[in-house]
Write a protein that holds these residues in place. Structure first.
Motif, PDB file in Angstrom:
ATOM      1  N   PRO A 263       1.594 -40.006  -0.089  1.00  0.00           N
ATOM      2  CA  PRO A 263       0.223 -39.987  -0.198  1.00  0.00           C
ATOM      3  C   PRO A 263      -0.237 -38.507   0.131  1.00  0.00           C
ATOM      4  N   LEU A 264       0.507 -37.532   0.688  1.00  0.00           N
ATOM      5  CA  LEU A 264       0.012 -36.314   1.114  1.00  0.00           C
ATOM      6  C   LEU A 264      -0.386 -35.276   0.210  1.00  0.00           C
ATOM      7  N   TRP A 265       0.072 -35.560  -0.981  1.00  0.00           N
ATOM      8  CA  TRP A 265      -0.170 -34.473  -2.060  1.00  0.00           C
ATOM      9  C   TRP A 265      -1.591 -34.621  -2.507  1.00  0.00           C
ATOM     10  N   LEU A 266      -2.246 -35.758  -2.051  1.00  0.00           N
ATOM     11  CA  LEU A 266      -3.588 -36.023  -2.418  1.00  0.00           C
ATOM     12  C   LEU A 266      -4.665 -35.554  -1.574  1.00  0.00           C
ATOM     13  N   VAL A 267      -4.270 -35.137  -0.295  1.00  0.00           N
ATOM     14  CA  VAL A 267      -5.172 -34.590   0.743  1.00  0.00           C
ATOM     15  C   VAL A 267      -5.902 -33.374   0.399  1.00  0.00           C
ATOM     16  N   ASN A 268      -7.220 -32.891   1.013  1.00  0.00           N
ATOM     17  CA  ASN A 268      -7.861 -31.872   0.693  1.00  0.00           C
ATOM     18  C   ASN A 268      -8.517 -31.491   2.134  1.00  0.00           C
ATOM     19  N   GLU A 269      -9.163 -30.294   2.147  1.00  0.00           N
ATOM     20  CA  GLU A 269      -9.904 -29.887   3.419  1.00  0.00           C
ATOM     21  C   GLU A 269     -10.961 -30.685   3.803  1.00  0.00           C
ATOM     22  N   ARG A 270     -11.319 -32.051   3.303  1.00  0.00           N
ATOM     23  CA  ARG A 270     -12.173 -32.785   3.725  1.00  0.00           C
ATOM     24  C   ARG A 270     -11.507 -34.045   4.451  1.00  0.00           C
ATOM     25  N   THR A 271     -10.234 -34.297   4.104  1.00  0.00           N
ATOM     26  CA  THR A 271      -9.425 -35.421   4.773  1.00  0.00           C
ATOM     27  C   THR A 271      -9.538 -35.394   6.133  1.00  0.00           C
ATOM     28  N   THR A 272      -9.783 -36.569   6.742  1.00  0.00           N
ATOM     29  CA  THR A 272      -9.738 -36.719   8.199  1.00  0.00           C
ATOM     30  C   THR A 272      -8.664 -37.656   8.621  1.00  0.00           C
ATOM     31  N   ILE A 273      -8.590 -37.778  10.058  1.00  0.00           N
ATOM     32  CA  ILE A 273      -7.410 -38.660  10.744  1.00  0.00           C
ATOM     33  C   ILE A 273      -8.199 -39.904  11.036  1.00  0.00           C
ATOM     34  N   ARG A 274      -7.641 -41.246  10.370  1.00  0.00           N
ATOM     35  CA  ARG A 274      -8.088 -42.369  11.005  1.00  0.00           C
ATOM     36  C   ARG A 274      -7.161 -42.910  12.221  1.00  0.00           C
ATOM     37  N   ALA A 275      -5.921 -42.753  12.216  1.00  0.00           N
ATOM     38  CA  ALA A 275      -4.980 -43.436  13.196  1.00  0.00           C
ATOM     39  C   ALA A 275      -3.832 -42.323  13.046  1.00  0.00           C
ATOM     40  N   ILE A 276      -3.266 -42.388  14.420  1.00  0.00           N
ATOM     41  CA  ILE A 276      -1.812 -42.000  14.481  1.00  0.00           C
ATOM     42  C   ILE A 276      -1.016 -43.068  15.219  1.00  0.00           C
ATOM     43  N   SER A 277       0.118 -43.391  14.491  1.00  0.00           N
ATOM     44  CA  SER A 277       0.842 -44.384  15.056  1.00  0.00           C
ATOM     45  C   SER A 277       2.574 -43.994  15.011  1.00  0.00           C
TER      46      SER A 277
ATOM     47  N   ARG B 135       1.650 -39.005  21.965  1.00  0.00           N
ATOM     48  CA  ARG B 135       0.277 -38.306  21.506  1.00  0.00           C
ATOM     49  C   ARG B 135      -0.117 -37.392  22.283  1.00  0.00           C
ATOM     50  N   GLU B 136       0.137 -37.271  23.582  1.00  0.00           N
ATOM     51  CA  GLU B 136      -0.207 -35.863  24.636  1.00  0.00           C
ATOM     52  C   GLU B 136       0.493 -34.740  24.107  1.00  0.00           C
ATOM     53  N   GLN B 137       1.518 -34.809  23.515  1.00  0.00           N
ATOM     54  CA  GLN B 137       2.443 -33.544  23.117  1.00  0.00           C
ATOM     55  C   GLN B 137       1.604 -33.062  21.713  1.00  0.00           C
ATOM     56  N   MET B 138       0.930 -33.731  21.000  1.00  0.00           N
ATOM     57  CA  MET B 138       0.357 -33.399  19.830  1.00  0.00           C
ATOM     58  C   MET B 138      -0.917 -32.659  19.790  1.00  0.00           C
ATOM     59  N   VAL B 139      -1.253 -31.742  18.777  1.00  0.00           N
ATOM     60  CA  VAL B 139      -2.383 -31.147  18.538  1.00  0.00           C
ATOM     61  C   VAL B 139      -3.728 -31.958  17.835  1.00  0.00           C
ATOM     62  N   LEU B 140      -3.115 -32.675  16.897  1.00  0.00           N
ATOM     63  CA  LEU B 140      -3.775 -33.653  15.998  1.00  0.00           C
ATOM     64  C   LEU B 140      -4.322 -34.847  16.799  1.00  0.00           C
ATOM     65  N   ARG B 141      -5.691 -35.242  16.524  1.00  0.00           N
ATOM     66  CA  ARG B 141      -6.127 -36.211  17.179  1.00  0.00           C
ATOM     67  C   ARG B 141      -6.753 -37.324  16.147  1.00  0.00           C
TER      68      ARG B 141
END
Length: 338
Positions: free
Chosen positions: A27-41, A56-62
């Motif tokens: 799906p990543l080719w459909l993202v744009n500058e307004r895409t937000t993160i719903r969850a990280i699993s 998750r503590e090692q990551m910058v994305l939240r």
């Protein structure tokens, strides 16, 4: 008729089950500058050595937390937004691989093809797939002096048995999983052990010899104890109203005692506990690496609220005076009677 409808329903369900995973794989080719993160699993392919919160503590994305989701339902409250950045995601994967490497996993594979994009809400669910791979196993651990001799054979006979007990208590065991954090922890523990027993100028370094083909580690700790030292001078800096002599009385050692780092730190705590001092820092200033050790305490005094002056005379003590404030007692200097 009912049997035919049932068969059609089964076929539709199977088709949907096939389509949904295919839609989620790329799906990543459909993202744009307004895409937000719903969850990280995370999905673990073989083994799981760390909790997801650690990763998750090692990551910058939240991603959205449960409280963020609650705020989204509250009136007059703007929900938090966590923008998605594919470049930062790639960097987070590198950070996670480094985290695994520091903890003994050199061949960890991390991918995210199962991440899912909700094009209606323009939100992405990042799904990281982790295959840890085999861990690094401790094959050998040794403690040596700078000349390559076994450390225990070069120590003072009175320390050898105590050193053996301490070494066996804190060191890696053959067969343990290797971690860099544990290696540094052992190195610091060995340094403090010797400094608490008179070796003020001890030095410790460690060397990890890693064989990545068979996933084994040989560890060498090199200990340069230096000479055994004794407290030779106690320097006190920064005091204006309270005397050096009064502050030295608070220390758990005196000049001529065998050096102990633990006692130096304990002295710092005792000075800091005095109400008249708001800062107390201990260190060993630059000096020759010999059997004499100069210790320095740098202090800063607290402001006084009021003063009390007391005096008296006795046959044995002579004339004495005591000056006290709300924050401390300063000093008493008896005069000798004739």
């Amino acid at each position: 008729m009912k049997r035919g409808r049932c068969r059609i329903g089964i076929v539709v369900a199977l088709l949907l089950g096939l389509v949904r995973p295919l839609m989620a794989q790329a799906p990543l080719w459909l993202v744009n500058e307004r895409t937000t993160i719903r969850a990280i699993s995370f999905r673990f392919v073989d083994t799981k050595s760390f909790e997801e919160d650690q990763l998750r503590e090692q990551m910058v994305l939240r991603a959205l937390s449960w409280w963020d989701r609650v705020k989204g339902w509250l009136p007059f409250v703007s929900p938090a937004r966590y923008p998605f950045d594919p470049i930062e995601l790639a960097r987070d994967v590198v950070r996670l691989r480094r985290f695994y490497a520091r903890n003994g996993f050199l061949h960890t594979e991390i991918t995210y093809p199962a991440s899912q994009l909700d094009t209606v809400r323009n939100q992405i669910h990042i799904v990281l797939s982790i295959r840890e791979g085999p861990p690094l196993i401790i094959q050998d651990v040794g403690f040596f002096d700078p000349e390559g001799r076994y450390l225990v054979t070069t120590l003072d006979p009175g320390l050898q048995e105590r050193w053996r007990r301490f070494r066996d208590q804190i060191a890696f065991r053959v067969g343990d999983r290797y971690t860099e954090a544990r290696r540094v922890e052992i190195q610091d523990a060995v340094l403090n052990w010797f400094r608490d027993r008179g070796y003020a100028f001890a030095r410790v370094r460690s060397d990890a010899r890693i064989d990545s083909t068979v996933n084994t580690v040989d560890l060498r700790f090199v200990v340069d104890t230096g000479p055994r030292g004794y407290f030779s001078e106690i320097q006190i800096e920064g005091n204006r109203r309270v005397s050096d002599r009064a502050l030295r009385r608070e220390l758990p050692f005196k000049e001529g005692d065998l050096f102990s780092q633990r006692k130096v730190v304990e002295g710092q705590r005792q000075l800091f506990g005095l109400e008249i001092l708001r800062v107390a820092l201990a260190d060993i200033p630059p000096q020759p690496r010999d059997s004499t050790v100069t210790v320095r305490y740098r202090v800063a005094e607290s402001a006084l609220r009021f003063l009390v002056l007391q005096g008296g005379f006795g046959r044995s003590e002579g004339l004495g005076a005591e000056c006290a404030g709300r924050t401390a007692t300063f000093w008493a200097m008896p005069a000798r009677s004739r």
